[in-house]
Motif scaffolding. Structure first.
Motif, PDB file in Angstrom:
ATOM      1  N   LEU A  42      59.149  67.482  -4.795  1.00  0.00           N
ATOM      2  CA  LEU A  42      57.922  67.567  -5.590  1.00  0.00           C
ATOM      3  C   LEU A  42      57.481  69.010  -5.787  1.00  0.00           C
ATOM      4  CD1 LEU A  42      55.784  65.742  -6.952  1.00  0.00           C
ATOM      5  CD2 LEU A  42      54.465  65.872  -4.826  1.00  0.00           C
ATOM      6  N   SER A  43      57.709  69.844  -4.788  1.00  0.00           N
ATOM      7  CA  SER A  43      57.333  71.249  -4.912  1.00  0.00           C
ATOM      8  C   SER A  43      58.128  71.937  -6.008  1.00  0.00           C
ATOM      9  CB  SER A  43      57.536  71.974  -3.575  1.00  0.00           C
ATOM     10  OG  SER A  43      58.913  71.998  -3.218  1.00  0.00           O
ATOM     11  N   PHE A  44      59.411  71.627  -6.123  1.00  0.00           N
ATOM     12  CA  PHE A  44      60.226  72.195  -7.191  1.00  0.00           C
ATOM     13  C   PHE A  44      59.800  71.645  -8.552  1.00  0.00           C
ATOM     14  CE2 PHE A  44      63.181  73.157  -3.713  1.00  0.00           C
ATOM     15  CZ  PHE A  44      63.581  74.441  -4.063  1.00  0.00           C
ATOM     16  N   ILE A  45      59.477  70.359  -8.619  1.00  0.00           N
ATOM     17  CA  ILE A  45      59.079  69.752  -9.892  1.00  0.00           C
ATOM     18  C   ILE A  45      57.802  70.376 -10.424  1.00  0.00           C
ATOM     19  CG2 ILE A  45      58.269  67.611 -10.975  1.00  0.00           C
ATOM     20  CD1 ILE A  45      60.111  66.076  -9.075  1.00  0.00           C
ATOM     21  N   ILE A  46      56.784  70.484  -9.574  1.00  0.00           N
ATOM     22  CA  ILE A  46      55.482  70.978 -10.028  1.00  0.00           C
ATOM     23  C   ILE A  46      55.533  72.458 -10.366  1.00  0.00           C
ATOM     24  CG2 ILE A  46      53.080  71.331  -9.343  1.00  0.00           C
ATOM     25  CD1 ILE A  46      53.262  68.803  -7.693  1.00  0.00           C
ATOM     26  N   THR A  47      56.201  73.247  -9.529  1.00  0.00           N
ATOM     27  CA  THR A  47      56.255  74.686  -9.799  1.00  0.00           C
ATOM     28  C   THR A  47      57.076  74.998 -11.053  1.00  0.00           C
ATOM     29  OG1 THR A  47      58.114  74.850  -8.241  1.00  0.00           O
ATOM     30  CG2 THR A  47      55.909  75.381  -7.415  1.00  0.00           C
ATOM     31  N   SER A  48      58.182  74.287 -11.251  1.00  0.00           N
ATOM     32  CA  SER A  48      58.983  74.527 -12.446  1.00  0.00           C
ATOM     33  C   SER A  48      58.238  74.085 -13.695  1.00  0.00           C
ATOM     34  CB  SER A  48      60.324  73.803 -12.339  1.00  0.00           C
ATOM     35  OG  SER A  48      60.141  72.403 -12.191  1.00  0.00           O
ATOM     36  N   CYS A  64      62.485  67.771 -17.805  1.00  0.00           N
ATOM     37  CA  CYS A  64      63.460  68.731 -17.259  1.00  0.00           C
ATOM     38  C   CYS A  64      63.067  69.163 -15.854  1.00  0.00           C
ATOM     39  CB  CYS A  64      63.560  69.951 -18.181  1.00  0.00           C
ATOM     40  SG  CYS A  64      64.310  69.613 -19.786  1.00  0.00           S
ATOM     41  N   SER A  65      61.775  69.299 -15.596  1.00  0.00           N
ATOM     42  CA  SER A  65      61.314  69.689 -14.264  1.00  0.00           C
ATOM     43  C   SER A  65      61.619  68.603 -13.239  1.00  0.00           C
ATOM     44  CB  SER A  65      59.806  69.977 -14.295  1.00  0.00           C
ATOM     45  OG  SER A  65      59.512  71.051 -15.159  1.00  0.00           O
ATOM     46  N   VAL A  66      61.421  67.331 -13.630  1.00  0.00           N
ATOM     47  CA  VAL A  66      61.727  66.225 -12.720  1.00  0.00           C
ATOM     48  C   VAL A  66      63.230  66.177 -12.430  1.00  0.00           C
ATOM     49  CG1 VAL A  66      61.759  63.712 -12.499  1.00  0.00           C
ATOM     50  CG2 VAL A  66      59.733  64.855 -13.430  1.00  0.00           C
ATOM     51  N   PHE A  67      64.042  66.337 -13.467  1.00  0.00           N
ATOM     52  CA  PHE A  67      65.500  66.337 -13.278  1.00  0.00           C
ATOM     53  C   PHE A  67      65.932  67.504 -12.398  1.00  0.00           C
ATOM     54  CE2 PHE A  67      69.691  67.852 -14.688  1.00  0.00           C
ATOM     55  CZ  PHE A  67      70.461  66.734 -14.387  1.00  0.00           C
ATOM     56  N   TYR A  68      65.381  68.682 -12.665  1.00  0.00           N
ATOM     57  CA  TYR A  68      65.746  69.874 -11.910  1.00  0.00           C
ATOM     58  C   TYR A  68      65.285  69.770 -10.465  1.00  0.00           C
ATOM     59  CZ  TYR A  68      65.370  74.716 -10.295  1.00  0.00           C
ATOM     60  OH  TYR A  68      65.439  75.863  -9.558  1.00  0.00           O
ATOM     61  N   GLY A  69      64.045  69.310 -10.261  1.00  0.00           N
ATOM     62  CA  GLY A  69      63.514  69.204  -8.908  1.00  0.00           C
ATOM     63  C   GLY A  69      64.233  68.170  -8.067  1.00  0.00           C
ATOM     64  N   SER A  70      64.765  67.132  -8.704  1.00  0.00           N
ATOM     65  CA  SER A  70      65.518  66.110  -7.972  1.00  0.00           C
ATOM     66  C   SER A  70      66.948  66.560  -7.688  1.00  0.00           C
ATOM     67  CB  SER A  70      65.542  64.803  -8.773  1.00  0.00           C
ATOM     68  OG  SER A  70      64.227  64.355  -9.046  1.00  0.00           O
ATOM     69  N   LEU A  71      67.518  67.297  -8.627  1.00  0.00           N
ATOM     70  CA  LEU A  71      68.917  67.710  -8.489  1.00  0.00           C
ATOM     71  C   LEU A  71      69.095  68.815  -7.462  1.00  0.00           C
ATOM     72  CD1 LEU A  71      71.821  67.378  -9.542  1.00  0.00           C
ATOM     73  CD2 LEU A  71      71.290  69.112 -11.269  1.00  0.00           C
ATOM     74  N   ILE A  72      68.159  69.756  -7.421  1.00  0.00           N
ATOM     75  CA  ILE A  72      68.348  70.937  -6.574  1.00  0.00           C
ATOM     76  C   ILE A  72      68.223  70.606  -5.090  1.00  0.00           C
ATOM     77  CG2 ILE A  72      65.960  71.734  -6.470  1.00  0.00           C
ATOM     78  CD1 ILE A  72      67.071  74.575  -6.991  1.00  0.00           C
ATOM     79  N   VAL A  73      67.569  69.495  -4.756  1.00  0.00           N
ATOM     80  CA  VAL A  73      67.433  69.103  -3.346  1.00  0.00           C
ATOM     81  C   VAL A  73      68.096  67.745  -3.099  1.00  0.00           C
ATOM     82  CG1 VAL A  73      65.323  70.427  -2.972  1.00  0.00           C
ATOM     83  CG2 VAL A  73      65.169  68.080  -3.830  1.00  0.00           C
TER      84      VAL A  73
END
Length: 329
Positions: free
Chosen positions: A107-113, A155-164
């Motif tokens: 969630l931290s990656f999703i919101i910040t991105s 894109c943020s949700v996809f990126y935040g889920s993929l990176i972790v």
């Protein structure tokens, strides 16, 4: 002796694998709990005012403000979810489980991105508005902006889920004991995040805003060159000169604040997992989050309509019938 009888353990029944309860001195309590809590409340309040103002008043339903609304939503979630959990993660035992810890990391990656993406969209919007004003109404429409905002979040949700994604395979694999939630970023993932969430957005924002500034200055000089009356020329010269200084100051604040808040975090994340898991990273991460507190100040408080909208919201005049049609511009 206290640690042996379980008095200082997060899970006394797990004697050999439980973490000890944090017991920082009162000076660290102020820095680790009270001050961050105040920042969290301030972040939620400021961004909530932006959300209510832009959503309620019809005059504010413009393409630019739609992006501003999306930015306020991401920053609101930053203050409502990420900041309190970060305070809990560093000042108390973690009782929410390893899966929730992994979800918080994602969630931290999703919101910040999403927040960074909205800042890029704002810079693109201002670039088109100033550098190509004749085609702005046809190129930047509400439907296109809404589509861009939706794509930004997807894109943020996809990126935040993929990176972790590895964190979800084995939740809590980096934890040394029960009762902690470590946020670790590997070198490859950290490098990808550095490029996607920092280097590319910074290049886009800086280039576009520099172009905007150059065009604004050239337009101001052109206006001065076409003035024939001496007295009028002096008046226009003073006005345009103030405009140039204001534009330079505003652009400087936008870029410098973004860099100040983001650079330390990515420097620490690239330094290694040990440093990222240390207490120093807590302050760096909160500085990273503090950008969400400053965003509504930079993007909204500079506008007179926001101050008027806040007055109507605070005094509850928005509850009156027809208040959404109020003239606040």
């Amino acid at each position: 002796m206290e640690s042996q009888d379980g008095a200082e353990l997060c899970f006394p029944q797990l004697f050999n694998t439980s973490c000890k309860k944090p017991a920082p001195p009162w000076t660290e309590v102020i820095l680790l709990h009270i001050l961050p809590s105040f920042i969290s409340v301030l972040t939620v309040t400021l961004n909530l005012l932006v959300i209510i103002s832009v959503s309620h008043f019809r005059q504010l339903h413009t393409p630019t403000n739609i992006i501003l609304l999306s930015l306020a939503v991401s920053d609101f979630l930053m203050g409502l979810l990420l900041m309190p959990v970060e305070i809990l993660r560093n000042t108390a035992c973690w009782f929410l489980g390893d899966l929730v810890c992994s979800l918080y990391n994602s969630l931290s990656f999703i919101i910040t991105s999403a927040s960074v993406g909205d800042m890029v969209l704002i810079s693109v919007d201002r670039y088109v508005a100033i550098c190509d004003p004749l085609h702005y109404p046809t190129r930047v429409t509400e439907n296109r902006v809404k589509l861009c905002v939706c794509l930004c979040w997807l894109c943020s949700v996809f990126y935040g889920s993929l990176i972790v994604i590895d964190e979800f395979k084995i939740p809590g694999r980096h934890n040394s004991c029960y009762g902690e939630c470590l946020i670790t970023v590997g070198y490859i993932a950290g490098t990808i995040d550095l490029v996607v969430s920092f280097i590319v957005p910074v290049i886009v924002i800086v280039v576009l805003y520099l172009r905007v500034f150059v065009v604004a200055v050239s337009q101001a000089r052109a206006m001065r060159s076409h003035v024939t009356a001496v007295t009028l020329q002096v008046s226009v010269s003073q006005t345009t000169r103030k405009s140039e200084l204001k534009a330079a100051r505003t652009l400087g604040v936008l870029v410098v604040v973004f860099l100040i808040c983001f650079i330390p975090y990515y420097c620490v994340s690239l330094a290694g997992d040990n440093l990222l898991s240390g207490s120093y990273a807590y302050y760096v991460l909160f500085l990273f989050y503090f950008n969400s507190t400053l965003n509504p100040v930079i993007y909204a408080l500079f506008y007179p309509w926001f101050r008027k909208a806040v007055e109507l919201v605070v005094t509850l005049q928005i509850l009156q019938p027809g208040s959404c049609e109020a003239n606040i511009l």
